[in-house]
Design a protein around this motif. Structure first.
Motif, PDB file in Angstrom:
ATOM      1  N   ASP A 156       0.842  -1.211   0.000  1.00  0.00           N
ATOM      2  CA  ASP A 156       0.000   0.000   0.000  1.00  0.00           C
ATOM      3  C   ASP A 156       0.876   1.260   0.000  1.00  0.00           C
ATOM      4  OD1 ASP A 156      -2.166  -1.677   0.131  1.00  0.00           O
ATOM      5  OD2 ASP A 156      -2.855  -1.027   2.108  1.00  0.00           O
ATOM      6  N   ARG A 193      -1.710   3.509  -2.497  1.00  0.00           N
ATOM      7  CA  ARG A 193      -3.162   3.255  -2.434  1.00  0.00           C
ATOM      8  C   ARG A 193      -3.390   1.873  -1.831  1.00  0.00           C
ATOM      9  NH1 ARG A 193      -1.590   2.195  -7.746  1.00  0.00           N
ATOM     10  NH2 ARG A 193      -2.207   0.140  -8.555  1.00  0.00           N
ATOM     11  N   ARG A 194      -4.633   1.587  -1.470  1.00  0.00           N
ATOM     12  CA  ARG A 194      -4.985   0.245  -0.980  1.00  0.00           C
ATOM     13  C   ARG A 194      -4.969  -0.712  -2.164  1.00  0.00           C
ATOM     14  NH1 ARG A 194     -10.598   0.236   0.460  1.00  0.00           N
ATOM     15  NH2 ARG A 194     -10.279  -1.933   1.021  1.00  0.00           N
ATOM     16  N   ILE A 195      -4.110  -1.698  -2.114  1.00  0.00           N
ATOM     17  CA  ILE A 195      -3.985  -2.580  -3.283  1.00  0.00           C
ATOM     18  C   ILE A 195      -4.717  -3.909  -3.122  1.00  0.00           C
ATOM     19  CG2 ILE A 195      -1.774  -1.556  -3.953  1.00  0.00           C
ATOM     20  CD1 ILE A 195      -0.436  -4.198  -2.969  1.00  0.00           C
ATOM     21  N   ALA A 196      -5.150  -4.241  -1.901  1.00  0.00           N
ATOM     22  CA  ALA A 196      -5.777  -5.555  -1.700  1.00  0.00           C
ATOM     23  C   ALA A 196      -6.954  -5.800  -2.650  1.00  0.00           C
ATOM     24  CB  ALA A 196      -6.205  -5.731  -0.241  1.00  0.00           C
ATOM     25  N   ALA A 229       0.973  -0.109   8.648  1.00  0.00           N
ATOM     26  CA  ALA A 229       0.548  -0.259   7.252  1.00  0.00           C
ATOM     27  C   ALA A 229       0.569  -1.730   6.833  1.00  0.00           C
ATOM     28  CB  ALA A 229       1.451   0.559   6.338  1.00  0.00           C
ATOM     29  N   SER A 274      -2.512  -3.276   8.379  1.00  0.00           N
ATOM     30  CA  SER A 274      -3.703  -2.802   7.674  1.00  0.00           C
ATOM     31  C   SER A 274      -3.849  -3.525   6.336  1.00  0.00           C
ATOM     32  CB  SER A 274      -3.578  -1.288   7.462  1.00  0.00           C
ATOM     33  OG  SER A 274      -4.539  -0.833   6.562  1.00  0.00           O
ATOM     34  N   PHE A 275      -2.741  -3.669   5.611  1.00  0.00           N
ATOM     35  CA  PHE A 275      -2.763  -4.401   4.338  1.00  0.00           C
ATOM     36  C   PHE A 275      -3.191  -5.844   4.564  1.00  0.00           C
ATOM     37  CE2 PHE A 275      -0.211  -7.247   1.566  1.00  0.00           C
ATOM     38  CZ  PHE A 275      -0.865  -7.001   0.362  1.00  0.00           C
ATOM     39  N   ASP A 308      -6.853  -6.031   5.236  1.00  0.00           N
ATOM     40  CA  ASP A 308      -7.556  -5.739   3.989  1.00  0.00           C
ATOM     41  C   ASP A 308      -7.562  -6.973   3.083  1.00  0.00           C
ATOM     42  OD1 ASP A 308      -8.964  -3.631   3.028  1.00  0.00           O
ATOM     43  OD2 ASP A 308      -7.279  -2.677   2.005  1.00  0.00           O
ATOM     44  N   CYS A 309      -6.441  -7.662   3.019  1.00  0.00           N
ATOM     45  CA  CYS A 309      -6.323  -8.833   2.141  1.00  0.00           C
ATOM     46  C   CYS A 309      -7.325  -9.924   2.526  1.00  0.00           C
ATOM     47  CB  CYS A 309      -4.903  -9.401   2.179  1.00  0.00           C
ATOM     48  SG  CYS A 309      -3.716  -8.475   1.201  1.00  0.00           S
ATOM     49  N   TYR A 312     -10.339  -9.968   0.414  1.00  0.00           N
ATOM     50  CA  TYR A 312     -10.257 -10.131  -1.037  1.00  0.00           C
ATOM     51  C   TYR A 312      -9.494 -11.382  -1.502  1.00  0.00           C
ATOM     52  CZ  TYR A 312     -11.670  -5.264  -0.795  1.00  0.00           C
ATOM     53  OH  TYR A 312     -12.347  -4.111  -0.516  1.00  0.00           O
TER      54      TYR A 312
END
Ligand code: SF4
Length: 201
Positions: free
Chosen positions: A107, A112-115, A152, A155-156, A159-160, A163
């Motif tokens: 990220d 940006r949020r990539i997940a 971070a 958080s990533f 988020d993953c 997805y």
């Protein structure tokens, strides 16, 4: 067949897209060796194009491999667009499970949020957690983004889990105490990830 773009580790075929990485881990294998698994030399003279990577896959008997892993001598999310294009190609052509081994800072790398962009392409995201302590993480991983990197990463990872079917947080055997490993397991559990202790290599 070039063993610097694709290389075998155990039953997987690994993709070496880049030597770029925002970290300078004190334990980085790149400090002590030029290759991993059945590779020749993972230092790239130039980053391979998507077409070059596809051409390397065409030279392999893909039936031999259980999975395709984006790993290599750098951080794969440094080349997120290429990674996604190659993952889509691998999924369509070879129907293999796809994993990313990452430092978890994608990220910050991409801003940006990539997940969400990994959905439908990536089956497993394996993130090097390394330690349950942010202070120790900063000392040992030394990310160029500085303070906030550990947050971070987490958080990533969280988020993953929305997805990607499987998210793994890993540490390396023999590097942590049992209490620290228990803390890492709790961090993983709290965000819906799997905790894995990788063998020391
Ligand atoms: S994140 Fe991986 S490639 Fe980057 S410095 Fe650390 S161990 Fe090396």
């Amino acid at each position: 067949m070039r063993n610097d773009i694709l290389y075998e580790v155990h039953n997987g075929i690994y993709v070496n897209l880049t030597n770029r990485c925002p970290c300078a881990c004190v334990f980085c294998l790149r400090n002590t060796t030029d290759k991993v698994g059945r590779s020749d030399r993972l230092w790239l003279d130039k980053e391979p194009t998507v077409e070059e990577v596809k051409a390397e896959f065409a030279l392999r008997n893909m039936d031999k491999y259980e999975e395709v892993v984006f790993c290599g001598f750098g951080e794969p999310t440094e080349r997120l667009d290429a990674l996604k294009e190659i993952a889509a190609f691998v999924k369509e052509r070879y129907h293999k499970p796809i994993r990313i081994n990452t430092n978890g800072l994608g990220d910050l790398v991409n801003g940006r949020r990539i997940a969400p962009e990994l959905a439908g392409l990536i089956d497993v995201v394996s993130i090097s957690l390394n330690t349950p302590s942010e202070e120790r993480y900063m000392q040992e991983v030394r990310p160029k983004f500085g303070a906030g990197s550990y947050a971070a990463l987490l958080s990533f990872a969280k988020d993953c889990t929305k997805y990607v079917p499987k998210v793994v947080l890993s540490t390396v055997a023999t590097t942590l105490t049992a209490d620290e490993e228990a803390s890492c397991a709790e961090i993983a559990r709290s965000i819906g990830a799997v905790y894995r202790i990788r063998p020391f290599e």
